[in-house]
Write a protein that holds these residues in place. Structure first.
Motif, PDB file in Angstrom:
ATOM      1  N   ASN A   1       0.826  -1.214   0.000  1.00 33.42           N
ATOM      2  CA  ASN A   1       0.000   0.000   0.000  1.00 33.42           C
ATOM      3  C   ASN A   1       0.857   1.260   0.000  1.00 33.42           C
ATOM      4  O   ASN A   1       0.538   2.236  -0.683  1.00 33.42           O
ATOM      5  N   ASP A   2       1.942   1.249   0.761  1.00 29.96           N
ATOM      6  CA  ASP A   2       2.849   2.399   0.783  1.00 29.96           C
ATOM      7  C   ASP A   2       3.462   2.639  -0.595  1.00 29.96           C
ATOM      8  O   ASP A   2       3.547   3.775  -1.069  1.00 29.96           O
ATOM      9  N   ARG A   3       3.888   1.575  -1.235  1.00 30.08           N
ATOM     10  CA  ARG A   3       4.483   1.703  -2.571  1.00 30.08           C
ATOM     11  C   ARG A   3       3.456   2.224  -3.572  1.00 30.08           C
ATOM     12  O   ARG A   3       3.771   3.070  -4.412  1.00 30.08           O
ATOM     13  N   ASN A   4       2.229   1.733  -3.458  1.00 32.71           N
ATOM     14  CA  ASN A   4       1.161   2.194  -4.342  1.00 32.71           C
ATOM     15  C   ASN A   4       0.916   3.690  -4.147  1.00 32.71           C
ATOM     16  O   ASN A   4       0.766   4.439  -5.121  1.00 32.71           O
ATOM     17  N   ARG A   5       0.906   4.139  -2.908  1.00 34.76           N
ATOM     18  CA  ARG A   5       0.717   5.580  -2.631  1.00 34.76           C
ATOM     19  C   ARG A   5       1.874   6.399  -3.191  1.00 34.76           C
ATOM     20  O   ARG A   5       1.673   7.499  -3.705  1.00 34.76           O
TER      21      ARG A   5
ATOM     22  N   ILE B   1       1.390   6.713  -6.959  1.00 35.74           N
ATOM     23  CA  ILE B   1       0.312   7.655  -7.263  1.00 35.74           C
ATOM     24  C   ILE B   1       0.777   9.087  -7.042  1.00 35.74           C
ATOM     25  O   ILE B   1       0.511   9.979  -7.857  1.00 35.74           O
ATOM     26  N   ALA B   2       1.511   9.334  -5.963  1.00 38.68           N
ATOM     27  CA  ALA B   2       2.013  10.685  -5.679  1.00 38.68           C
ATOM     28  C   ALA B   2       2.987  11.136  -6.763  1.00 38.68           C
ATOM     29  O   ALA B   2       2.946  12.301  -7.196  1.00 38.68           O
ATOM     30  N   GLU B   3       3.855  10.243  -7.222  1.00 40.64           N
ATOM     31  CA  GLU B   3       4.795  10.594  -8.286  1.00 40.64           C
ATOM     32  C   GLU B   3       4.063  10.918  -9.580  1.00 40.64           C
ATOM     33  O   GLU B   3       4.415  11.866 -10.291  1.00 40.64           O
ATOM     34  N   ALA B   4       3.031  10.142  -9.899  1.00 39.19           N
ATOM     35  CA  ALA B   4       2.264  10.389 -11.115  1.00 39.19           C
ATOM     36  C   ALA B   4       1.528  11.725 -11.033  1.00 39.19           C
ATOM     37  O   ALA B   4       1.479  12.476 -12.014  1.00 39.19           O
TER      38      ALA B   4
END
Length: 64
Positions: A13-17, A20-23
Motif C-alpha cells: 500500500n505504501d508503494r502504491n501511494r 500515485i504521488a509521483e504520477a
C-alpha cells in the motif's frame, strides 16, 4: 525471508501511494509547462516580427 502478511500489505500500500504521488506530481509539472508554453505563444503572437515596429497597426487584407 518470511514476512507477516500485514507487513507485506502495508508495504504494498505504501508503494502504491508513492507511485500515485509521483504520477500526480508529474501531471502537475506537465500542466504547468503546457500553461507556460501557451502563455509564451500568446505573448509572441501579438508582437510584430522584425526589429522595427510599424507606426500603424496592421490590418488583415483579403488576398486578391
Amino acid at each position: 525471508m518470511l514476512m507477516h502478511a500485514d507487513l507485506m500489505l502495508t508495504l504494498a500500500n505504501d508503494r502504491n501511494r508513492e507511485l500515485i504521488a509521483e504520477a500526480e506530481k508529474r501531471q502537475v509539472l506537465n500542466n504547468a509547462r503546457e500553461a507556460r508554453r501557451s502563455r509564451k505563444a500568446a505573448e509572441v503572437r501579438g508582437r510584430p516580427t522584425g526589429r522595427v515596429a510599424s507606426c500603424e497597426p496592421s490590418a488583415v487584407v483579403p488576398a486578391r
